[in-house]
Design a protein around this motif. Structure first.
Motif, PDB file in Angstrom:
ATOM      1  N   TYR A 113     -81.056  74.912  69.405  1.00  0.00           N
ATOM      2  CA  TYR A 113     -82.133  75.682  70.037  1.00  0.00           C
ATOM      3  C   TYR A 113     -81.779  77.172  69.982  1.00  0.00           C
ATOM      4  O   TYR A 113     -80.643  77.562  70.267  1.00  0.00           O
ATOM      5  CB  TYR A 113     -82.306  75.290  71.500  1.00  0.00           C
ATOM      6  N   VAL A 114     -82.775  77.989  69.633  1.00  0.00           N
ATOM      7  CA  VAL A 114     -82.622  79.443  69.679  1.00  0.00           C
ATOM      8  C   VAL A 114     -83.715  79.983  70.584  1.00  0.00           C
ATOM      9  O   VAL A 114     -84.908  79.760  70.329  1.00  0.00           O
ATOM     10  CB  VAL A 114     -82.723  80.082  68.274  1.00  0.00           C
ATOM     11  N   VAL A 182     -83.788  85.175  61.613  1.00  0.00           N
ATOM     12  CA  VAL A 182     -84.456  84.005  61.027  1.00  0.00           C
ATOM     13  C   VAL A 182     -83.740  83.533  59.771  1.00  0.00           C
ATOM     14  O   VAL A 182     -83.632  82.317  59.520  1.00  0.00           O
ATOM     15  CB  VAL A 182     -85.942  84.317  60.750  1.00  0.00           C
ATOM     16  N   ILE A 185     -80.969  81.279  60.700  1.00  0.00           N
ATOM     17  CA  ILE A 185     -81.437  79.938  61.047  1.00  0.00           C
ATOM     18  C   ILE A 185     -81.751  79.145  59.784  1.00  0.00           C
ATOM     19  O   ILE A 185     -81.373  77.971  59.653  1.00  0.00           O
ATOM     20  CB  ILE A 185     -82.685  80.029  61.945  1.00  0.00           C
ATOM     21  N   THR A 194     -83.829  72.833  63.865  1.00  0.00           N
ATOM     22  CA  THR A 194     -83.624  73.903  64.839  1.00  0.00           C
ATOM     23  C   THR A 194     -84.977  74.331  65.396  1.00  0.00           C
ATOM     24  O   THR A 194     -85.921  74.548  64.627  1.00  0.00           O
ATOM     25  CB  THR A 194     -82.927  75.112  64.197  1.00  0.00           C
ATOM     26  N   LEU A 196     -87.043  77.190  67.704  1.00  0.00           N
ATOM     27  CA  LEU A 196     -86.976  78.546  68.249  1.00  0.00           C
ATOM     28  C   LEU A 196     -88.076  78.709  69.292  1.00  0.00           C
ATOM     29  O   LEU A 196     -89.246  78.429  69.025  1.00  0.00           O
ATOM     30  CB  LEU A 196     -87.126  79.585  67.142  1.00  0.00           C
ATOM     31  N   TRP A 212     -90.592  83.531  59.930  1.00  0.00           N
ATOM     32  CA  TRP A 212     -90.384  82.077  59.996  1.00  0.00           C
ATOM     33  C   TRP A 212     -91.150  81.390  58.863  1.00  0.00           C
ATOM     34  O   TRP A 212     -90.607  80.527  58.158  1.00  0.00           O
ATOM     35  CB  TRP A 212     -90.862  81.581  61.360  1.00  0.00           C
ATOM     36  N   LEU A 222     -91.460  76.167  65.893  1.00  0.00           N
ATOM     37  CA  LEU A 222     -91.572  77.513  66.447  1.00  0.00           C
ATOM     38  C   LEU A 222     -92.495  77.448  67.665  1.00  0.00           C
ATOM     39  O   LEU A 222     -93.678  77.167  67.551  1.00  0.00           O
ATOM     40  CB  LEU A 222     -92.147  78.471  65.397  1.00  0.00           C
TER      41      LEU A 222
END
Length: 333
Positions: A113-114, A182, A185, A194, A196, A212, A222
């Motif tokens: 997770y970001v 980005v 990632i 992942t 975000l 993204w 996202l």
């Protein structure tokens, strides 16, 4: 984005008021019908009398089963409405609020997770970061702001999350590079799994969304939350013309088109009031100024064409050297 049904209105008592950062007030409420607020939830608050003014604020912390809900509100320099009213609150005051509303749920099951917060957008992510820490998840918290003085909860978050926090401060020359974030990632082994989560100014949100997509990352990974004060132009007075109703309505700097129409007795459809759902979309017939799209519902190409706008957040700005307010002619659907 999952959206739950609107909660009932209730009274809430202010039990604590303090500064969370320069220009940011921390307000703790005790609602009459307590309900735990999960990470990502917000409550709606009625901030004015007469024509109903409603503002949405993220729940920073939910304690004792929702008996204490912490909000944090940044004072807009042009505000005579929502944020100014919230900053005037004192202990023992009462306000009308909803129960917790969920438009920004934290999912379970991602590999990594970001969390990305720009300015006051951190309020939507504080509870998420704490939940991820309790889960033992792999997560990173990215905080960006103009200066440390205006970054709410900065010291608390660094103390709680340690080296999982990355701090980017404009006046220290360490501004957030969205491209690098980005790209990092996209190049990681867990890129496809992942997620975000972001909240902040519309410029930051647009940059992350665009980058993204350029890296081909899954759009479903996202997630975002918005707040209505974001914009590319300072809020100023402008005029809305409704040819179908033969009406002309002035929109003040501290009022949305949606609220100005409601105050003038013009009914329109709306829901999120944050530029996310598109229910209040209106057709642009003509404009003498620049349309400041503050939503995330329309695509970039749609915003460039400016053939429609979201009444809840979009505004108009007069061109440089133009003495008169901008005029928007709209067709309500």
């Amino acid at each position: 984005m999952a959206v739950q049904a609107r909660a009932r209105w209730q009274r809430a008592r202010v039990v604590e008021v303090a500064d969370a950062a320069e220009g940011v007030r921390r307000i703790v409420l005790e609602p009459e019908h307590p309900e735990h607020a999960a990470p990502g939830t917000h409550i709606d608050v009625e901030t004015g009398s007469g024509a109903r003014r409603v503002r949405s604020y993220s729940v920073v912390r939910s304690e004792d089963g929702g008996r204490r809900l912490t909000l944090s509100v940044q004072l807009s320099p042009t505000s005579r409405g929502g944020s100014a009213a919230m900053h005037r609150l004192r202990v023992a005051d009462e306000v009308a609020v909803t129960g917790p509303l969920q438009n920004f749920p934290l999912a379970v099951g991602a590999t990594r997770y970001v969390l990305v917060a720009g300015g006051i957008g951190v309020t939507a992510l504080v509870a998420m970061a704490s939940a991820l820490r309790r889960r033992g998840a792999d997560y990173e918290l990215v905080l960006a702001g103009r200066s440390r003085a205006v970054m709410a909860y900065l010291d608390d978050l660094v103390a709680e999350h340690g080296d999982r926090v990355r701090v980017h401060v404009d006046d220290e020359g360490t501004s957030l590079a969205v491209g690098g974030l980005v790209a990092g990632i996209a190049q990681a082994p867990a890129a496809a799994t992942t997620e975000l989560y972001m909240c902040g100014p519309i410029g930051l949100m647009d940059a992350v969304s665009r980058t993204w997509a350029e890296h081909g990352l899954p759009t479903t990974n996202l997630r975002f939350e918005t707040f209505g004060s974001s914009g590319r132009h300072p809020a100023e007075e402008f005029v809305v013309r409704l040819p179908q109703l033969d009406r002309e309505i002035t929109v003040a700097p501290d009022t949305s088109i949606l609220d100005a129409l409601a105050a003038a007795g013009v009914d329109t459809l709306s829901d999120c009031r944050k530029g996310e759902c598109g229910l209040c979309l209106a057709k642009v017939v003509n404009s003498t100024g620049t349309i400041d799209h503050r939503d995330i519902f329309l695509s970039e190409s749609q915003k460039e064409r400016s053939s429609s706008l979201c009444l809840c957040v979009s505004r108009a700005a007069a061109g440089s050297g133009q003495a008169r307010p901008a005029v928007l002619s709209l067709h309500l659907t």
